[in-house]
Design a protein around this motif. Structure first.
Motif, PDB file in Angstrom:
ATOM      1  N   VAL A   1     -80.672 -37.900  -3.666  1.00 42.95           N
ATOM      2  CA  VAL A   1     -80.292 -37.574  -5.049  1.00 42.95           C
ATOM      3  C   VAL A   1     -80.830 -38.634  -6.008  1.00 42.95           C
ATOM      4  CG1 VAL A   1     -78.350 -37.265  -6.614  1.00 42.95           C
ATOM      5  CG2 VAL A   1     -78.276 -36.268  -4.335  1.00 42.95           C
ATOM      6  N   VAL A   2     -80.713 -39.901  -5.643  1.00 40.96           N
ATOM      7  CA  VAL A   2     -81.235 -40.975  -6.489  1.00 40.96           C
ATOM      8  C   VAL A   2     -82.744 -40.843  -6.649  1.00 40.96           C
ATOM      9  CG1 VAL A   2     -81.648 -43.467  -6.589  1.00 40.96           C
ATOM     10  CG2 VAL A   2     -79.373 -42.601  -6.040  1.00 40.96           C
ATOM     11  N   THR A   3     -83.433 -40.512  -5.569  1.00 39.51           N
ATOM     12  CA  THR A   3     -84.887 -40.364  -5.633  1.00 39.51           C
ATOM     13  C   THR A   3     -85.288 -39.236  -6.573  1.00 39.51           C
ATOM     14  OG1 THR A   3     -85.133 -41.199  -3.373  1.00 39.51           O
ATOM     15  CG2 THR A   3     -86.971 -39.931  -4.275  1.00 39.51           C
ATOM     16  N   LEU A   4     -84.645 -38.085  -6.459  1.00 37.65           N
ATOM     17  CA  LEU A   4     -84.967 -36.953  -7.324  1.00 37.65           C
ATOM     18  C   LEU A   4     -84.685 -37.269  -8.789  1.00 37.65           C
ATOM     19  CD1 LEU A   4     -83.580 -33.998  -5.151  1.00 37.65           C
ATOM     20  CD2 LEU A   4     -85.967 -34.698  -5.439  1.00 37.65           C
ATOM     21  N   ALA A   5     -83.522 -37.860  -9.062  1.00 36.35           N
ATOM     22  CA  ALA A   5     -83.185 -38.204 -10.449  1.00 36.35           C
ATOM     23  C   ALA A   5     -84.149 -39.249 -11.000  1.00 36.35           C
ATOM     24  CB  ALA A   5     -81.744 -38.729 -10.509  1.00 36.35           C
TER      25      ALA A   5
ATOM     26  N   GLY B   1     -88.064 -40.806 -14.598  1.00 38.93           N
ATOM     27  CA  GLY B   1     -89.221 -41.697 -14.683  1.00 38.93           C
ATOM     28  C   GLY B   1     -90.459 -40.985 -15.176  1.00 38.93           C
ATOM     29  N   ALA B   2     -90.659 -39.739 -14.738  1.00 41.29           N
ATOM     30  CA  ALA B   2     -91.821 -38.976 -15.188  1.00 41.29           C
ATOM     31  C   ALA B   2     -91.716 -38.638 -16.674  1.00 41.29           C
ATOM     32  CB  ALA B   2     -91.950 -37.695 -14.367  1.00 41.29           C
ATOM     33  N   LEU B   3     -90.547 -38.206 -17.112  1.00 38.40           N
ATOM     34  CA  LEU B   3     -90.375 -37.862 -18.522  1.00 38.40           C
ATOM     35  C   LEU B   3     -90.611 -39.070 -19.427  1.00 38.40           C
ATOM     36  CD1 LEU B   3     -87.210 -35.570 -18.317  1.00 38.40           C
ATOM     37  CD2 LEU B   3     -89.574 -34.860 -18.708  1.00 38.40           C
ATOM     38  N   VAL B   4     -90.010 -40.193 -19.074  1.00 41.14           N
ATOM     39  CA  VAL B   4     -90.154 -41.387 -19.904  1.00 41.14           C
ATOM     40  C   VAL B   4     -91.576 -41.941 -19.801  1.00 41.14           C
ATOM     41  CG1 VAL B   4     -89.346 -43.749 -20.274  1.00 41.14           C
ATOM     42  CG2 VAL B   4     -87.712 -41.945 -19.710  1.00 41.14           C
TER      43      VAL B   4
ATOM     44  N   ILE C   1     -90.831 -45.692 -14.003  1.00 43.17           N
ATOM     45  CA  ILE C   1     -91.367 -45.641 -15.363  1.00 43.17           C
ATOM     46  C   ILE C   1     -92.719 -46.332 -15.442  1.00 43.17           C
ATOM     47  CG2 ILE C   1     -91.022 -46.483 -17.722  1.00 43.17           C
ATOM     48  CD1 ILE C   1     -88.022 -46.000 -17.314  1.00 43.17           C
ATOM     49  N   THR C   2     -92.825 -47.531 -14.874  1.00 47.27           N
ATOM     50  CA  THR C   2     -94.106 -48.240 -14.908  1.00 47.27           C
ATOM     51  C   THR C   2     -95.181 -47.496 -14.136  1.00 47.27           C
ATOM     52  OG1 THR C   2     -93.361 -49.572 -13.008  1.00 47.27           O
ATOM     53  CG2 THR C   2     -93.039 -50.495 -15.197  1.00 47.27           C
TER      54      THR C   2
ATOM     55  N   VAL D   1    -101.742 -28.883 -14.995  1.00 53.59           N
ATOM     56  CA  VAL D   1    -102.516 -30.109 -15.226  1.00 53.59           C
ATOM     57  C   VAL D   1    -101.724 -31.340 -14.819  1.00 53.59           C
ATOM     58  CG1 VAL D   1    -103.729 -31.526 -16.922  1.00 53.59           C
ATOM     59  CG2 VAL D   1    -103.821 -29.022 -17.084  1.00 53.59           C
ATOM     60  N   TRP D   2    -100.559 -31.518 -15.432  1.00 54.71           N
ATOM     61  CA  TRP D   2     -99.814 -32.737 -15.179  1.00 54.71           C
ATOM     62  C   TRP D   2     -99.323 -32.842 -13.742  1.00 54.71           C
ATOM     63  CZ3 TRP D   2     -96.179 -33.135 -20.086  1.00 54.71           C
ATOM     64  CH2 TRP D   2     -96.977 -33.341 -21.204  1.00 54.71           C
ATOM     65  N   MET D   3     -98.706 -31.772 -13.232  1.00 54.90           N
ATOM     66  CA  MET D   3     -98.134 -31.844 -11.884  1.00 54.90           C
ATOM     67  C   MET D   3     -99.181 -32.122 -10.809  1.00 54.90           C
ATOM     68  SD  MET D   3     -95.113 -28.963 -11.875  1.00 54.90           S
ATOM     69  CE  MET D   3     -93.692 -29.125 -12.942  1.00 54.90           C
ATOM     70  N   PRO D   4    -100.326 -31.401 -10.794  1.00 53.89           N
ATOM     71  CA  PRO D   4    -101.339 -31.735  -9.776  1.00 53.89           C
ATOM     72  C   PRO D   4    -101.902 -33.143  -9.939  1.00 53.89           C
ATOM     73  CG  PRO D   4    -101.730 -29.546 -10.683  1.00 53.89           C
ATOM     74  CD  PRO D   4    -100.699 -30.180 -11.545  1.00 53.89           C
TER      75      PRO D   4
END
Length: 271
Positions: free
Chosen positions: A68-72, A77-80, A158-159, A190-193
């Motif tokens: 759960v921590v990994t998914l969140a 992290g991807a959004l930010v 995030i980094t 585009v972004w996901m791949p």
């Protein structure tokens, strides 16, 4: 024309000897002893994490919390990270520095922060009591561990995502938009791949870190036991070194397998 210096075999062996001795003394021999310890109490000790209800529950709780921590962490992290990579605004560097500040904190400090927020004498408890209700605490159970693990893991994600998003080819996104693709289609096609290797590598590392986190769990896990705390209790409180070694092997195998699969699927460039 003078040839370059070619060190002899004896010199190379002499130079490699200290590294080999260090590797044997501080990795090879301890690991060999760890693998052999459970056999002192019988071969069934190797499977104690699966055959004993308490240890199995601790393992499953650790797995569930880590997943759960990994998914969140990956979602936030991807959004930010993508937002920081694509947007330019005043104070961006300062914001990124503040978001990554928890990288400098050990797990015990992160746990202490969570106690200051959601502990018995924390900010939330004082505020709820001031408003006339019961003192609300959440630091010592599943909620506190989840928030602390998330706080500890987010800066790395995030980094990682910021760097990966900045390195993406902007022409691919521009081409998709020129063909009439919506924002969702751009993100999906585009972004996901493009970010898939980053997601795989970052997810594996965050999962492995959450599985083995001790400092934060030691500070907070009084109502929700995770496997690192179970291992600590076995060899510290009960001096059961064989069982502690067995649980350590199980924990190490799981994290190693996840990292190996991520490297296998994502390739070396993902790491």
């Amino acid at each position: 024309m003078r040839s370059g210096f070619a060190p002899s075999r004896t010199l190379l062996l002499a130079c490699a000897a200290p590294a080999a001795a260090f590797f044997a003394a501080f990795w090879l021999l301890p690991v060999a002893r760890l693998l052999a310890l459970p056999a002192d109490q019988g071969w069934a000790t190797y499977f104690a994490v699966l055959s004993h209800g308490r240890y199995l529950q601790s393992l499953l709780q650790t797995l569930g919390l880590s997943i759960v921590v990994t998914l969140a962490t990956l979602v936030l992290g991807a959004l930010v990270g993508i937002t920081l990579a694509r947007q330019r605004f005043a104070g961006r560097r300062l914001l990124l520095s503040m978001l990554t500040l928890p990288l400098s904190f050990p797990g015990v400090i992160v746990g202490f922060f969570m106690i200051l927020l959601g502990g018995r004498q924390g900010l939330v408890a004082d505020l709820s009591a001031h408003l006339g209700g019961e003192r609300i605490t959440f630091a010592y159970g599943l909620t506190g561990l989840f928030l602390a693990y998330l706080y500890f893991s987010l800066p790395r994600a995030i980094t990682t995502y910021t760097a990966a998003a900045e390195a993406m080819d902007a022409q691919l996104e521009e081409a998709a938009r020129s063909l009439g693709a919506s924002r969702w289609r751009v993100a999906r096609d585009v972004w996901m791949p493009e970010l898939a290797p980053t997601t795989l590598a970052c997810g594996a590392i965050v999962f492995a870190t959450a599985m083995g986190a001790f400092g934060t769990a030691f500070t907070l896990a009084s109502k929700f036991e995770v496997l690192p705390i179970t291992i600590y209790n076995e060899f510290t409180n009960y001096a059961n070194f064989s069982l502690a070694a067995s649980l350590s092997i199980a924990l190490g195998l799981i994290t190693w397998m996840v990292l190996w699969l991520a490297r296998r699927v994502g390739g070396k460039e993902a790491f």
